[in-house]
Design a protein around this motif. Structure first.
Motif, PDB file in Angstrom:
ATOM      1  N   ALA A   1      -7.656   5.781   7.654  1.00 25.22           N
ATOM      2  CA  ALA A   1      -8.518   4.639   7.369  1.00 25.22           C
ATOM      3  C   ALA A   1      -8.944   4.630   5.910  1.00 25.22           C
ATOM      4  CB  ALA A   1      -9.740   4.663   8.292  1.00 25.22           C
ATOM      5  N   LEU A   2      -9.250   5.793   5.356  1.00 22.81           N
ATOM      6  CA  LEU A   2      -9.593   5.872   3.938  1.00 22.81           C
ATOM      7  C   LEU A   2      -8.401   5.490   3.066  1.00 22.81           C
ATOM      8  CD1 LEU A   2     -11.728   9.124   4.062  1.00 22.81           C
ATOM      9  CD2 LEU A   2     -12.534   6.927   3.156  1.00 22.81           C
ATOM     10  N   ALA A   3      -7.209   5.962   3.435  1.00 25.26           N
ATOM     11  CA  ALA A   3      -6.006   5.639   2.661  1.00 25.26           C
ATOM     12  C   ALA A   3      -5.675   4.155   2.731  1.00 25.26           C
ATOM     13  CB  ALA A   3      -4.830   6.466   3.164  1.00 25.26           C
ATOM     14  N   ALA A   4      -6.098   3.473   3.805  1.00 18.18           N
ATOM     15  CA  ALA A   4      -5.819   2.037   3.927  1.00 18.18           C
ATOM     16  C   ALA A   4      -6.443   1.244   2.789  1.00 18.18           C
ATOM     17  CB  ALA A   4      -6.342   1.521   5.273  1.00 18.18           C
ATOM     18  N   GLN A   5      -7.516   1.777   2.187  1.00 21.88           N
ATOM     19  CA  GLN A   5      -8.159   1.066   1.074  1.00 21.88           C
ATOM     20  C   GLN A   5      -7.277   0.968  -0.164  1.00 21.88           C
ATOM     21  OE1 GLN A   5     -12.648   1.961   0.667  1.00 21.88           O
ATOM     22  NE2 GLN A   5     -11.665   3.878   1.246  1.00 21.88           N
ATOM     23  N   LEU A   6      -6.216   1.763  -0.195  1.00 20.93           N
ATOM     24  CA  LEU A   6      -5.338   1.753  -1.356  1.00 20.93           C
ATOM     25  C   LEU A   6      -4.470   0.502  -1.415  1.00 20.93           C
ATOM     26  CD1 LEU A   6      -4.179   5.471  -1.013  1.00 20.93           C
ATOM     27  CD2 LEU A   6      -5.695   4.575  -2.797  1.00 20.93           C
ATOM     28  N   PHE A   7      -4.398  -0.236  -0.306  1.00 20.10           N
ATOM     29  CA  PHE A   7      -3.464  -1.352  -0.200  1.00 20.10           C
ATOM     30  C   PHE A   7      -4.223  -2.639   0.103  1.00 20.10           C
ATOM     31  CE2 PHE A   7      -1.467   2.607   0.958  1.00 20.10           C
ATOM     32  CZ  PHE A   7      -0.377   2.630   0.100  1.00 20.10           C
ATOM     33  N   ASP A   8      -3.714  -3.746  -0.431  1.00 19.32           N
ATOM     34  CA  ASP A   8      -4.407  -5.029  -0.325  1.00 19.32           C
ATOM     35  C   ASP A   8      -3.896  -5.821   0.877  1.00 19.32           C
ATOM     36  OD1 ASP A   8      -5.777  -4.487  -2.711  1.00 19.32           O
ATOM     37  OD2 ASP A   8      -4.119  -5.291  -3.908  1.00 19.32           O
ATOM     38  N   GLY A   9      -4.819  -6.375   1.633  1.00 19.24           N
ATOM     39  CA  GLY A   9      -4.457  -7.281   2.707  1.00 19.24           C
ATOM     40  C   GLY A   9      -3.941  -6.568   3.942  1.00 19.24           C
ATOM     41  N   ARG A  10      -3.981  -7.277   5.064  1.00 20.46           N
ATOM     42  CA  ARG A  10      -3.531  -6.697   6.332  1.00 20.46           C
ATOM     43  C   ARG A  10      -2.055  -6.340   6.288  1.00 20.46           C
ATOM     44  NH1 ARG A  10      -4.831 -10.234  11.483  1.00 20.46           N
ATOM     45  NH2 ARG A  10      -6.916  -9.772  10.667  1.00 20.46           N
ATOM     46  N   ARG A  11      -1.241  -7.220   5.707  1.00 18.85           N
ATOM     47  CA  ARG A  11       0.192  -6.948   5.642  1.00 18.85           C
ATOM     48  C   ARG A  11       0.480  -5.702   4.811  1.00 18.85           C
ATOM     49  NH1 ARG A  11       4.218  -7.893   2.091  1.00 18.85           N
ATOM     50  NH2 ARG A  11       6.339  -8.184   2.926  1.00 18.85           N
ATOM     51  N   GLY A  12      -0.184  -5.576   3.661  1.00 15.24           N
ATOM     52  CA  GLY A  12       0.042  -4.414   2.808  1.00 15.24           C
ATOM     53  C   GLY A  12      -0.337  -3.117   3.500  1.00 15.24           C
ATOM     54  N   ARG A  13      -1.443  -3.143   4.260  1.00 18.23           N
ATOM     55  CA  ARG A  13      -1.872  -1.934   4.967  1.00 18.23           C
ATOM     56  C   ARG A  13      -0.920  -1.582   6.110  1.00 18.23           C
ATOM     57  NH1 ARG A  13      -6.884  -4.294   3.527  1.00 18.23           N
ATOM     58  NH2 ARG A  13      -7.023  -5.465   5.471  1.00 18.23           N
ATOM     59  N   LEU A  14      -0.408  -2.609   6.817  1.00 12.65           N
ATOM     60  CA  LEU A  14       0.535  -2.336   7.904  1.00 12.65           C
ATOM     61  C   LEU A  14       1.853  -1.785   7.360  1.00 12.65           C
ATOM     62  CD1 LEU A  14      -0.039  -5.374  10.300  1.00 12.65           C
ATOM     63  CD2 LEU A  14      -0.600  -2.969  10.728  1.00 12.65           C
ATOM     64  N   VAL A  15       2.314  -2.349   6.253  1.00 16.22           N
ATOM     65  CA  VAL A  15       3.536  -1.823   5.625  1.00 16.22           C
ATOM     66  C   VAL A  15       3.343  -0.364   5.232  1.00 16.22           C
ATOM     67  CG1 VAL A  15       5.005  -1.967   3.560  1.00 16.22           C
ATOM     68  CG2 VAL A  15       4.435  -4.046   4.844  1.00 16.22           C
ATOM     69  N   ALA A  16       2.201  -0.065   4.628  1.00 16.04           N
ATOM     70  CA  ALA A  16       1.931   1.313   4.209  1.00 16.04           C
ATOM     71  C   ALA A  16       1.893   2.253   5.408  1.00 16.04           C
ATOM     72  CB  ALA A  16       0.607   1.372   3.452  1.00 16.04           C
ATOM     73  N   LEU A  17       1.277   1.829   6.507  1.00  7.21           N
ATOM     74  CA  LEU A  17       1.212   2.670   7.703  1.00  7.21           C
ATOM     75  C   LEU A  17       2.602   2.932   8.259  1.00  7.21           C
ATOM     76  CD1 LEU A  17      -0.505   4.130   9.837  1.00  7.21           C
ATOM     77  CD2 LEU A  17      -0.670   1.939  11.063  1.00  7.21           C
ATOM     78  N   LEU A  18       3.432   1.895   8.327  1.00  7.99           N
ATOM     79  CA  LEU A  18       4.783   2.059   8.859  1.00  7.99           C
ATOM     80  C   LEU A  18       5.632   2.952   7.955  1.00  7.99           C
ATOM     81  CD1 LEU A  18       5.503  -1.582  10.102  1.00  7.99           C
ATOM     82  CD2 LEU A  18       5.090   0.450  11.507  1.00  7.99           C
TER      83      LEU A  18
ATOM     84  N   LEU B   1       6.011   4.344  -2.479  1.00  6.51           N
ATOM     85  CA  LEU B   1       7.072   3.512  -1.902  1.00  6.51           C
ATOM     86  C   LEU B   1       6.477   2.282  -1.228  1.00  6.51           C
ATOM     87  CD1 LEU B   1       9.380   6.239  -0.341  1.00  6.51           C
ATOM     88  CD2 LEU B   1      10.037   4.628  -2.131  1.00  6.51           C
ATOM     89  N   ALA B   2       5.423   2.486  -0.441  1.00 11.92           N
ATOM     90  CA  ALA B   2       4.771   1.359   0.239  1.00 11.92           C
ATOM     91  C   ALA B   2       4.240   0.363  -0.775  1.00 11.92           C
ATOM     92  CB  ALA B   2       3.649   1.875   1.137  1.00 11.92           C
ATOM     93  N   ASP B   3       3.661   0.862  -1.862  1.00 14.35           N
ATOM     94  CA  ASP B   3       3.134  -0.017  -2.894  1.00 14.35           C
ATOM     95  C   ASP B   3       4.256  -0.808  -3.560  1.00 14.35           C
ATOM     96  OD1 ASP B   3       0.835  -0.873  -4.509  1.00 14.35           O
ATOM     97  OD2 ASP B   3       1.839   0.185  -6.145  1.00 14.35           O
ATOM     98  N   GLU B   4       5.368  -0.153  -3.809  1.00 16.63           N
ATOM     99  CA  GLU B   4       6.492  -0.826  -4.452  1.00 16.63           C
ATOM    100  C   GLU B   4       7.095  -1.888  -3.529  1.00 16.63           C
ATOM    101  OE1 GLU B   4       8.788  -1.748  -7.621  1.00 16.63           O
ATOM    102  OE2 GLU B   4       7.076  -0.388  -7.537  1.00 16.63           O
ATOM    103  N   LEU B   5       7.210  -1.596  -2.239  1.00 17.59           N
ATOM    104  CA  LEU B   5       7.715  -2.592  -1.301  1.00 17.59           C
ATOM    105  C   LEU B   5       6.778  -3.794  -1.234  1.00 17.59           C
ATOM    106  CD1 LEU B   5       8.984  -0.319   1.617  1.00 17.59           C
ATOM    107  CD2 LEU B   5      10.373  -1.694   0.059  1.00 17.59           C
ATOM    108  N   GLY B   6       5.484  -3.537  -1.303  1.00 16.48           N
ATOM    109  CA  GLY B   6       4.521  -4.628  -1.301  1.00 16.48           C
ATOM    110  C   GLY B   6       4.615  -5.499  -2.536  1.00 16.48           C
ATOM    111  N   ASN B   7       5.135  -4.943  -3.645  1.00 15.10           N
ATOM    112  CA  ASN B   7       5.273  -5.699  -4.885  1.00 15.10           C
ATOM    113  C   ASN B   7       6.581  -6.489  -4.955  1.00 15.10           C
ATOM    114  OD1 ASN B   7       2.825  -4.889  -5.968  1.00 15.10           O
ATOM    115  ND2 ASN B   7       3.690  -3.034  -6.877  1.00 15.10           N
ATOM    116  N   GLY B   8       7.402  -6.407  -3.904  1.00 16.58           N
ATOM    117  CA  GLY B   8       8.657  -7.162  -3.899  1.00 16.58           C
ATOM    118  C   GLY B   8       9.666  -6.633  -4.890  1.00 16.58           C
ATOM    119  N   THR B   9       9.830  -5.301  -4.942  1.00 13.12           N
ATOM    120  CA  THR B   9      10.750  -4.697  -5.890  1.00 13.12           C
ATOM    121  C   THR B   9      12.177  -5.205  -5.711  1.00 13.12           C
ATOM    122  OG1 THR B   9      11.716  -2.589  -6.598  1.00 13.12           O
ATOM    123  CG2 THR B   9      11.038  -2.750  -4.311  1.00 13.12           C
TER     124      THR B   9
END
Length: 519
Positions: A179-196, A408-416
């Motif tokens: 839950a704390l790490a979820a704060q690193l990512f913006d929006g519900r989609r970004g957090r779900l991508v990071a979790l997966l 990696l999750a952050d980069e995928l969220g940025n549309g690399t």
């Protein structure tokens, strides 16, 4: 309302934004809860060894409470994960750890033969105790932070209570970390991508297994005798090591995004040693980078030194306890690796992710230096050995791999532009964790372990030394040497457990590569 209450109160969402589940829980509460639990573990170790006077416990509780209060007051803002995010993380944590065998609802990997015996010995014997089947009495000396609180429930309410307490404790700590790490990512989609990404993260072991061995075994990571473990492998086989490394990674990334003060981040680290000194070692290079960056920016404050120093004071007995009687079984040495084996290993485990990230032109939100440090650390640590197994590389890599997964999750969220490649690698890598889940579902649940640690070890690991679990009583430092331990009789049941306990067909015994670990 007091200033502290106003700062830490659960915040209401804007009207019409989702109701109760959208309320946020301040991150300071979650950090303080993590710190408090790890701090109480230190006090339980004192009681386990019976080495602290009565008056030391209330003083230590005051210190823990004071440090938690400072952490709450110094958080940069009142933001935090929503109740919905916290509930999702709790559900994911419970399911993941149950599938890994905790609670004994599902199959547990063979490491749990010894691990459940540790819990049993700590529950059935009075604290402190020593084993007496050798000429010199010897003490259980291992990273036992995960077992202390559950052992008390086991003592009071029986074996099933101990099993459930272990599951509940670990799920709580993992859910707080996620839950704390979820704060690193913006929006519900970004957090779900990071979790997966985090849950499925692994090297592309299936390719290595097919190329080198010609088949896919039950335990895909055991393909070359070296190992960087997938997220699911860590949760299933070594949750205590995983928690230490994941807390270290989470703290660093929150600090890097200015969501956690340096003082609070560094104060968490020494308390994780009682869960896994190897996981802590893997987090230390990133703590050093945080310190160097803070010094270079001339932003170091007194609190940044004082809070970690006070937390380390709490952890002094556990550090002495873990380091006692360290000989050949837990000593540090260089591990020579043939260049081709090292290159094949890195080509499967790290380079498919590291190279695309290093080629990205724009700077990462987590820092280019963070990526280069993870790269260097992951390249070098296979050559370091502690003890007789590959435990150091397998466990000291946990924090770096978690940070790599976040990047990696952050980069995928940025549309690399390399999204297709990264998704393909992640999908192939996820086969490693799916193989672990398959084994959990097709084999019987773990039975109750009724014998001591020593006998349980001999069921699967008899050919290998036990020095990572035991220390002669005279070799313990005076500060953590029990004065009047209870001798434990050497009598054992005829069988450690009922029925057979499946072992993965390509599981390598400790010392030969693969799942070689200080449990």
């Amino acid at each position: 309302m007091t200033a502290l209450a106003a700062k830490t109160a659960v915040s209401a969402p804007p009207a019409g934004s989702g109701g109760l589940l959208a309320h946020t829980v301040p991150a300071g509460w979650l950090i303080a809860a993590l710190f408090a639990w790890l701090g109480l573990d230190q006090l339980l170790l004192w009681r386990f060894l019976d080495v602290a006077p009565f008056w030391a416990y209330p003083l230590a509780l005051l210190l823990i409470g004071g440090l938690c209060t400072v952490m709450l007051r110094t958080m940069p803002d009142r933001s935090g994960p929503s109740i919905g995010t916290l509930l999702l993380c709790t559900g994911v944590s419970l399911l993941l750890l149950m599938l890994g065998g905790e609670g004994r609802f599902f199959y547990a990997n063979v490491d749990w033969q010894v691990r459940l015996a540790v819990l049993r010995d700590m529950a059935v014997n009075p604290w402190p105790f020593v084993y007496t089947e050798r000429a010199v009495p010897y003490l259980l000396r291992a990273p036992i932070g995960m077992f202390l609180a559950p052992a008390l429930l086991y003592k009071a309410l029986g074996v099933r209570a101990g099993d459930i307490a272990l599951l509940a404790q670990n799920a709580l700590l993992l859910s707080l970390t996620l839950a704390l790490a979820a704060q690193l990512f913006d929006g519900r989609r970004g957090r779900l991508v990071a979790l997966l990404v985090f849950l499925g993260f692994s090297g592309i072991d299936a390719i290595g297994d097919l190329v080198l061995n010609g088949w896919l075994g039950d335990h895909l990571e055991d393909w070359i005798g070296l190992q960087y473990s997938s997220t699911i492998t860590l949760a299933f086989w070594v949750p205590q090591h995983a928690m230490s490394g994941w807390i270290g990674a989470m703290g660093y990334l929150l600090w890097r995004r200015e969501r956690l003060p340096l003082a609070s981040y560094l104060a968490l680290l020494p308390l994780t040693a009682l869960w896994s000194p190897l996981g802590l070692m893997g987090a230390m290079p990133f703590a050093a980078l945080a310190g160097i960056r803070t010094l270079a920016a001339r932003r170091l404050r007194i609190a940044d030194m004082l809070l970690p120093a006070l937390a380390s004071l709490l952890a002094v007995p556990s550090l002495l306890y873990l380091g006692a009687a360290s000989g050949a079984d837990v000593g540090l040495r260089f591990q020579p690796i043939p260049p081709l084996q090292w290159l094949m290993f890195q080509g499967i485990e790290t380079l498919p992710y590291l190279v695309p990230l290093l080629l990205v032109a724009r700077p990462s939100r987590f820092g280019r230096d963070t990526l280069w440090l993870a790269f260097a650390w992951l390249m070098l640590i296979p050559f370091v050995q502690i003890g007789w197994s590959i435990d150091f590389m397998a466990r000291a890599s946990i924090a770096a791999l978690a940070i790599l997964a976040a990047m990696l999750a952050d980069e995928l969220g940025n549309g690399t532009e390399r999204r297709t490649w990264l998704i393909a690698m992640l999908l192939i890598g996820s086969l490693t964790g799916l193989a672990e889940i398959r084994r959990a579902l097709v084999h019987p649940p773990a039975p109750e372990v009724r014998c001591s640690v020593s006998k349980a070890w001999d069921q699967t690991f008899a050919a290998f030394p036990k020095g990572s679990y035991f220390a002669p009583l005279p070799a313990m430092p005076a500060l953590v040497r029990p004065a009047r331990p209870t001798p434990v009789p050497a009598s054992e049941p005829a069988r450690c457990w009922d029925g057979l306990w499946f072992s993965p067909h390509n599981f390598r015994q400790p010392g030969s590569g693969g799942e070689n670990r200080v449990k």
